[in-house]
Design a protein around this motif. Structure first.
Motif, mmCIF file in Angstrom:
data_model
loop_
_atom_site.group_PDB
_atom_site.id
_atom_site.type_symbol
_atom_site.label_atom_id
_atom_site.label_comp_id
_atom_site.label_asym_id
_atom_site.label_seq_id
_atom_site.Cartn_x
_atom_site.Cartn_y
_atom_site.Cartn_z
ATOM 1 N N LEU A 61 16.242 6.205 7.238
ATOM 2 C CA LEU A 61 16.843 4.768 7.122
ATOM 3 C C LEU A 61 15.679 3.860 7.051
ATOM 4 O O LEU A 61 15.653 3.076 6.324
ATOM 5 N N THR A 62 14.728 4.043 7.946
ATOM 6 C CA THR A 62 13.485 3.106 7.916
ATOM 7 C C THR A 62 12.881 3.352 6.661
ATOM 8 O O THR A 62 12.255 2.301 5.921
ATOM 9 N N LYS A 65 14.819 1.436 4.192
ATOM 10 C CA LYS A 65 15.149 -0.082 4.332
ATOM 11 C C LYS A 65 13.935 -0.921 4.918
ATOM 12 O O LYS A 65 14.074 -2.111 5.344
ATOM 13 N N ARG A 69 12.343 -5.553 6.194
ATOM 14 C CA ARG A 69 11.509 -6.234 7.214
ATOM 15 C C ARG A 69 10.055 -6.731 6.897
ATOM 16 O O ARG A 69 9.685 -7.856 7.316
ATOM 17 N N TRP A 114 19.335 -7.406 6.375
ATOM 18 C CA TRP A 114 18.592 -6.477 7.678
ATOM 19 C C TRP A 114 19.437 -6.190 8.451
ATOM 20 O O TRP A 114 19.474 -5.024 9.207
ATOM 21 N N GLU A 117 22.295 -3.787 6.794
ATOM 22 C CA GLU A 117 21.800 -2.407 6.322
ATOM 23 C C GLU A 117 20.926 -1.857 7.209
ATOM 24 O O GLU A 117 20.596 -0.350 6.841
ATOM 25 N N TYR A 118 20.175 -2.343 7.977
ATOM 26 C CA TYR A 118 19.170 -1.573 9.027
ATOM 27 C C TYR A 118 19.456 -1.601 10.343
ATOM 28 O O TYR A 118 19.483 -0.602 11.127
ATOM 29 N N LYS A 121 22.661 0.018 12.064
ATOM 30 C CA LYS A 121 22.663 1.482 11.897
ATOM 31 C C LYS A 121 21.232 2.020 12.891
ATOM 32 O O LYS A 121 21.705 3.199 13.605
ATOM 33 N N ALA A 122 20.414 1.151 12.863
ATOM 34 C CA ALA A 122 19.190 1.902 13.782
ATOM 35 C C ALA A 122 19.164 1.572 15.168
ATOM 36 O O ALA A 122 18.820 2.663 16.093
#
Length: 253
Positions: A61-62, A65, A69, A114, A117-118, A121-122
């Protein structure tokens, strides 16, 4: 010294709440200077602990996406810790001032891409977050390694109370006697401003883990290194070493 720590996920979750309009975001550009940094420039060290069953998913994921950041501030490096800690990532962010960092955090709180989408989920994939504010020590500079494709070692020292006036020269000598003869490539040496007081870090680059083991063994037979380390350890409370692999999207590789 004040404690500047995100030991829980509360600070990250607060990004989901409305915030004041943000100042214009910084441009996402990496610039590893070869001259001493302006005294206002600092580097935020972040360490995230990931749920063991979510480690691969978090890294994927990182990787997909992270551009959301880095659109806001400069990423220096992003690593997965291989030895010295499991299911952890370590990353370094550069800021020109505390006001710039505040503006970046405010902008992130308003960035719906941000968040959706990130961040949303993170966050469930993490068990904890920790951060430290550091400065490059005056006798060091942040620099790129000679080539890509190696491994990095973050060595963190907790020195006895008293500050650099007491142990600064001994720490510098211990690091320099490893760096100058080539017992590793020093990427940068840092001291904490927020986090554990009297904590300093040396970030090293090696061609491989095996090459590190080989040259470290040689260093232990070098009388200059042995003498410098002996002078330094009398000021040392504890030491922590992490061997790290750079992520594909890390500027430092």
């Amino acid at each position: 010294m004040l404690k500047f720590r995100s030991s829980s996920l509360r600070s990250a979750v607060r990004l989901l709440s409305p915030a004041a309009p943000a100042a214009p975001a910084a441009q996402p550009r990496v610039c590893l200077s070869t001259v001493p940094q302006e005294h206002r420039t600092f580097y935020e060290f972040r360490t995230y602990c990931i749920r063991p069953d979510q480690n691969a998913a978090f890294l994927k994921l990182t990787n997909e996406k992270i551009h959301l950041r880095t659109a806001h501030s400069e990423l220096i490096g992003y690593w997965s810790i291989e030895y010295g800690g499991l299911n952890k990532v370590f990353h370094i962010w550069k800021y020109d001032s505390y006001s710039q960092r505040a503006a970046v955090r405010a902008a992130l709180a308003q960035d719906l891409s941000w968040i959706s989408e990130y961040l949303s989920k993170a966050i469930p994939m993490l068990t904890s977050q920790d951060n430290e504010v550091t400065y490059v020590v005056p006798w060091s500079r942040l620099q790129s390694p000679p080539q890509e494709g190696g491994v990095y070692e973050l060595v963190s020292f907790l020195m006895k109370p008293g500050g650099p006036a007491r142990w600064g020269k001994a720490f510098q000598a211990a690091v320099s006697t490893h760096d100058a003869p080539g017992y590793g490539k020093l990427v940068g040496a840092f001291h904490n401003e927020f986090g554990l007081q009297n904590r300093v870090h040396a970030l090293w680059w090696f061609e491989s883990a095996d090459q590190r083991a080989e040259i470290r063994h040689k260093a232990h037979t070098d009388a200059r290194v042995v003498a410098a380390v002996r002078d330094s350890v009398v000021h040392l409370d504890s030491q922590e070493n992490k061997l790290m692999f750079p992520c594909p999207f890390s500027p430092l590789k």
